[in-house]
Design a protein around this motif. Structure first.
Motif, PDB file in Angstrom:
ATOM      1  N   GLY A 219       2.414   4.141  16.840  1.00  0.00           N
ATOM      2  CA  GLY A 219       2.510   5.404  16.115  1.00  0.00           C
ATOM      3  C   GLY A 219       1.188   6.146  15.985  1.00  0.00           C
ATOM      4  O   GLY A 219       0.120   5.661  16.380  1.00  0.00           O
ATOM      5  N   TRP A 220       1.270   7.329  15.393  1.00  0.00           N
ATOM      6  CA  TRP A 220       0.070   8.142  15.213  1.00  0.00           C
ATOM      7  C   TRP A 220      -0.914   7.483  14.266  1.00  0.00           C
ATOM      8  O   TRP A 220      -2.140   7.652  14.400  1.00  0.00           O
ATOM      9  CB  TRP A 220       0.460   9.518  14.663  1.00  0.00           C
TER      10      TRP A 220
ATOM     11  N   ASP B  30      20.932  -5.773   9.466  1.00  0.00           N
ATOM     12  CA  ASP B  30      20.354  -5.192  10.683  1.00  0.00           C
ATOM     13  C   ASP B  30      18.821  -5.198  10.654  1.00  0.00           C
ATOM     14  O   ASP B  30      18.170  -4.221  11.032  1.00  0.00           O
ATOM     15  CB  ASP B  30      20.864  -3.757  10.870  1.00  0.00           C
ATOM     16  N   CYS B  31      18.249  -6.316  10.208  1.00  0.00           N
ATOM     17  CA  CYS B  31      16.784  -6.432  10.149  1.00  0.00           C
ATOM     18  C   CYS B  31      16.212  -7.331  11.236  1.00  0.00           C
ATOM     19  O   CYS B  31      15.026  -7.211  11.559  1.00  0.00           O
ATOM     20  CB  CYS B  31      16.348  -6.977   8.787  1.00  0.00           C
ATOM     21  N   VAL B  32      17.006  -8.233  11.783  1.00  0.00           N
ATOM     22  CA  VAL B  32      16.474  -9.163  12.785  1.00  0.00           C
ATOM     23  C   VAL B  32      16.009  -8.378  14.013  1.00  0.00           C
ATOM     24  O   VAL B  32      16.755  -7.580  14.573  1.00  0.00           O
ATOM     25  CB  VAL B  32      17.529 -10.210  13.200  1.00  0.00           C
ATOM     26  N   GLY B  33      14.787  -8.606  14.410  1.00  0.00           N
ATOM     27  CA  GLY B  33      14.213  -7.925  15.566  1.00  0.00           C
ATOM     28  C   GLY B  33      13.514  -6.632  15.246  1.00  0.00           C
ATOM     29  O   GLY B  33      12.741  -6.125  16.070  1.00  0.00           O
ATOM     30  N   ARG B  34      13.749  -6.075  14.055  1.00  0.00           N
ATOM     31  CA  ARG B  34      13.092  -4.816  13.680  1.00  0.00           C
ATOM     32  C   ARG B  34      11.649  -5.076  13.235  1.00  0.00           C
ATOM     33  O   ARG B  34      11.228  -6.188  13.048  1.00  0.00           O
ATOM     34  CB  ARG B  34      13.868  -4.107  12.577  1.00  0.00           C
TER      35      ARG B  34
ATOM     36  N   GLN C 244      -0.371  -2.507  12.772  1.00  0.00           N
ATOM     37  CA  GLN C 244       0.626  -1.464  12.993  1.00  0.00           C
ATOM     38  C   GLN C 244       1.371  -1.156  11.701  1.00  0.00           C
ATOM     39  O   GLN C 244       1.672  -2.057  10.898  1.00  0.00           O
ATOM     40  CB  GLN C 244       1.623  -1.891  14.076  1.00  0.00           C
ATOM     41  N   ARG C 245       1.643   0.108  11.519  1.00  0.00           N
ATOM     42  CA  ARG C 245       2.464   0.539  10.393  1.00  0.00           C
ATOM     43  C   ARG C 245       3.891   0.039  10.619  1.00  0.00           C
ATOM     44  O   ARG C 245       4.438   0.197  11.711  1.00  0.00           O
ATOM     45  CB  ARG C 245       2.453   2.058  10.319  1.00  0.00           C
ATOM     46  N   PRO C 246       4.500  -0.625   9.630  1.00  0.00           N
ATOM     47  CA  PRO C 246       5.868  -1.117   9.813  1.00  0.00           C
ATOM     48  C   PRO C 246       6.812   0.006  10.246  1.00  0.00           C
ATOM     49  O   PRO C 246       6.865   1.069   9.626  1.00  0.00           O
ATOM     50  CB  PRO C 246       6.241  -1.657   8.425  1.00  0.00           C
ATOM     51  N   ASN C 247       7.552  -0.246  11.306  1.00  0.00           N
ATOM     52  CA  ASN C 247       8.429   0.764  11.896  1.00  0.00           C
ATOM     53  C   ASN C 247       9.741   0.085  12.277  1.00  0.00           C
ATOM     54  O   ASN C 247       9.779  -0.746  13.189  1.00  0.00           O
ATOM     55  CB  ASN C 247       7.758   1.382  13.119  1.00  0.00           C
ATOM     56  N   ARG C 248      10.827   0.437  11.604  1.00  0.00           N
ATOM     57  CA  ARG C 248      12.120  -0.185  11.866  1.00  0.00           C
ATOM     58  C   ARG C 248      12.605   0.063  13.290  1.00  0.00           C
ATOM     59  O   ARG C 248      13.387  -0.722  13.834  1.00  0.00           O
ATOM     60  CB  ARG C 248      13.183   0.340  10.876  1.00  0.00           C
ATOM     61  N   ASP C 249      12.150   1.163  13.895  1.00  0.00           N
ATOM     62  CA  ASP C 249      12.605   1.490  15.240  1.00  0.00           C
ATOM     63  C   ASP C 249      11.800   0.801  16.334  1.00  0.00           C
ATOM     64  O   ASP C 249      12.149   0.909  17.513  1.00  0.00           O
ATOM     65  CB  ASP C 249      12.556   3.011  15.443  1.00  0.00           C
ATOM     66  N   SER C 250      10.734   0.131  15.957  1.00  0.00           N
ATOM     67  CA  SER C 250      10.007  -0.719  16.897  1.00  0.00           C
ATOM     68  C   SER C 250      10.675  -2.083  16.814  1.00  0.00           C
ATOM     69  O   SER C 250      10.590  -2.764  15.789  1.00  0.00           O
ATOM     70  CB  SER C 250       8.532  -0.803  16.493  1.00  0.00           C
TER      71      SER C 250
ATOM     72  N   ARG D 109       0.839  -1.200   0.000  1.00  0.00           N
ATOM     73  CA  ARG D 109       0.000   0.000   0.000  1.00  0.00           C
ATOM     74  C   ARG D 109       0.876   1.252   0.000  1.00  0.00           C
ATOM     75  O   ARG D 109       1.775   1.376   0.824  1.00  0.00           O
ATOM     76  CB  ARG D 109      -0.912  -0.015   1.233  1.00  0.00           C
ATOM     77  N   LYS D 110       0.596   2.155  -0.903  1.00  0.00           N
ATOM     78  CA  LYS D 110       1.418   3.355  -1.030  1.00  0.00           C
ATOM     79  C   LYS D 110       1.434   4.167   0.252  1.00  0.00           C
ATOM     80  O   LYS D 110       2.433   4.842   0.553  1.00  0.00           O
ATOM     81  CB  LYS D 110       0.904   4.220  -2.191  1.00  0.00           C
ATOM     82  N   TRP D 111       0.331   4.145   0.987  1.00  0.00           N
ATOM     83  CA  TRP D 111       0.249   4.941   2.212  1.00  0.00           C
ATOM     84  C   TRP D 111       0.787   4.206   3.446  1.00  0.00           C
ATOM     85  O   TRP D 111       0.768   4.728   4.553  1.00  0.00           O
ATOM     86  CB  TRP D 111      -1.200   5.386   2.440  1.00  0.00           C
ATOM     87  N   VAL D 112       1.267   2.964   3.250  1.00  0.00           N
ATOM     88  CA  VAL D 112       1.859   2.191   4.352  1.00  0.00           C
ATOM     89  C   VAL D 112       3.254   1.754   3.919  1.00  0.00           C
ATOM     90  O   VAL D 112       3.434   0.691   3.324  1.00  0.00           O
ATOM     91  CB  VAL D 112       0.995   0.956   4.710  1.00  0.00           C
TER      92      VAL D 112
END
Length: 551
Positions: A439-440, A277-281, A410-416, A122-125
């Motif tokens: 997130g918002w 650096d993707c494991v756990g993100r 949830q919107r995918p968030n690398r910092d979560s 999705r373009k917005w996600v």
């Protein structure tokens, strides 16, 4: 099948298998079941035992630095009631059952399939999109439903014509909010949710063994790091063993799968599969909150349209719970996330069916009062049973309140993310350090759903709900969300190793023989409870492994 306790194994023991499955919960047991009776030697490796052991459960401890732990607002309880109410007090991300059967020992059985939109890029996600589509899982979903003793995999208005007494058409605008159903996995006999310990007891084939009280402390790779070779396991009593297998599947859930990969650093300095650096993100859960309430004066008009509806399928009755979800068209127009709301009945102390249950529980102190309460049921018990058994509807209950709870993707968030803590458990393994971020977009989507329900109910003449203060005040920062113990996406699936951990067949990028199963491979987590999709994806993986190992 035989069960071996690591605590009784001599030091230095080596166990060999063709396929080792780490975790004897729903994922590991579903995989093992697919290989029952084959020529392959299957070893299930379980951190706990057959029975609940409080000491083993301490290995679930995490260092939680994220939401909702860091919020000023008091987190909501997860909504467990009755005998399972104690689960509400388990700290966030520690609600896991280390024992044969896994978390099905304490789940309520709620299931639904993901929507088509959940698989789309999705373009917005940003970072959304699966490497497969919902239609690619049709067969696996049907097989998963059969394993879970579910009815047909239909979760929208298409279910109406299958129901014995379908909901009345109240003319809600499907372009805004749409009907969504959930169903519940039960044992074939009785109303208790299916326990995968029953599946374990049914695995009688001689090619399957379970090693209990064996926690994985290291995943062993070849010297060049391109092939998995072994597992080091240890018990809390100090017993150790090595398991050698050319194919290993991690089935430990959204937290433990990432933790095991990150903690195995003797060959891969950053952790296995973690070159990018993707494991756990991308850690996701299902943020849950209350959005609306109806009091005694108005709730019956709403209960009649949102509750349990039944159908007959394969000579069994299956009940579905009706709620509402944001329509895919609205999500695209307004840039929202997929979310849904479902009714929660708050029972009054004088509920006749609750009293009847107490009456038969054997508590003599209240038996006479409970019998009077049960016999005073509006319309009589016979009318309630007619509604349940003949009309296939939910029992008429005495309520103090009807509320609508919402769960969102949830919107995918690398910092979560999940990383390793400086703290260690009793086995010397770093704790998982959990930084879950809401997130918002999640909060705004749930608030929009609440507003639309209020507006649509007013338009069609249903009672108006009392919306939660944070919705009315648009106080999104203090929305009281809780986790639903559905951690996901920490070893996400994808074609690009730069943004994913496993490929479309669930194999860790660049590591031959090492696979991951469960919700941790989801690229996005949808809003639906994950077990049905977990089992479907597991059966898909089983088909891939059969092709590879049994051809």
């Amino acid at each position: 099948m035989s069960t071996l306790n690591l605590r009784n194994v001599p030091l230095g023991t080596q166990l060999d298998a063709d396929l080792a499955l780490v975790g004897a919960g729903p994922t590991g047991l579903a995989l093992a079941r697919e290989f029952s009776g084959t020529r392959l030697r299957i070893l299930l490796v379980e951190s706990g035992g057959v029975d609940f052991d409080p000491e083993v459960q301490t290995l679930n401890r995490v260092e939680n630095i994220g939401d909702p732990n860091a919020r000023d607002a008091m987190p909501l309880q997860r909504g467990y009631t009755g005998d399972l109410a104690w689960l509400n007090d388990i700290p966030a991300f520690e609600l896991r059952n280390r024992m044969v059967g896994g978390s099905t020992h304490t789940w309520v059985g709620k299931c639904a399939a993901f929507d088509d939109i959940d698989f789309d890029a999705r373009k917005w996600v940003p970072d959304s999109g699966w490497p497969l589509q919902r239609r690619d899982l049709t067969d696996a979903l049907d097989r998963a439903a059969a394993l879970l003793n579910l009815g047909p995999n239909i979760y929208d208005r298409a279910l109406y014509h299958r129901l014995v007494s379908p909901p009345a058409d109240i003319d809600l605008n499907d372009d805004l909010v749409r009907t969504f159903f959930w169903q519940f996995s039960h044992r074939i006999k009785g109303s208790e949710p299916l326990r995968f310990a029953d599946i374990a007891r049914g695995l009688t084939a001689g090619n399957i063994d379970i090693l209990t009280h064996a926690t994985v402390t290291r995943i062993g790779l070849s010297e060049n790091g391109r092939r998995v070779e072994a597992l080091d396991v240890k018990s809390l009593s100090g017993a150790k063993a090595v398991i050698r297998a050319p194919v290993i599947v991690l089935c430990g859930g959204g937290i433990e799968n990432a933790r095991m990969l990150l903690a195995s650093r003797d060959v891969a300095a950053k952790g296995i599969g973690n070159d990018h650096d993707c494991v756990g993100r991308y850690l996701a859960d299902h943020p849950r909150t209350v959005i609306a309430r109806f009091g005694k004066e108005t709730l019956q008009d709403v209960v009649e349209h949102f509750g349990f509806y039944g159908l007959s399928h394969n000579h069994r009755t299956h009940f579905y719970l009706r709620g509402l979800a944001l329509s895919p068209r609205l999500q695209a127009r307004e840039g929202l996330l997929n979310c849904a709301t479902y009714p929660v009945q708050v029972l009054a102390p004088n509920d006749p069916w609750l009293a009847l249950k107490r009456f038969y529980s054997g508590n003599r102190r209240f038996r006479l009062d409970d019998l009077r309460t049960a016999l005073a049921a509006p319309g009589g018990l016979a009318a309630g049973l007619h509604r349940r058994l003949i009309m296939k509807r939910g029992l008429p209950r005495q309520l103090t309140e009807l509320r609508f709870d919402a769960m969102a993707e949830q919107r995918p968030n690398r910092d979560s993310r999940v990383t390793l803590s400086s703290l260690r458990d009793q086995l010397g393994i770093p704790l998982a350090r959990v930084d879950w971020k809401i997130g918002w977009a999640e909060t705004a989507s749930v608030a929009r759903l609440a507003e639309l329900i209020s507006a649509e109910f007013w338009r069609v003449g249903l009672p108006q709900p009392k919306l939660e203060p944070w919705v009315l005040d648009e106080d999104f920062r203090n929305a009281p969300f809780s986790d639903m113990a559905h951690p996901a996406c920490t070893t996400r699936m994808g074609d690009d190793p730069a943004t994913s951990v496993v490929d479309r067949n669930a194999r860790v990028h660049g590591v031959e023989g090492l696979y991951v199963a469960g919700s941790s491979v989801f690229p996005t987590a949808g809003h639906a409870n994950p077990t049905l999709m977990i089992i479907a994806m597991t059966l898909r993986l089983a088909d891939h492994l059969k092709t590879r190992l049994l051809a």
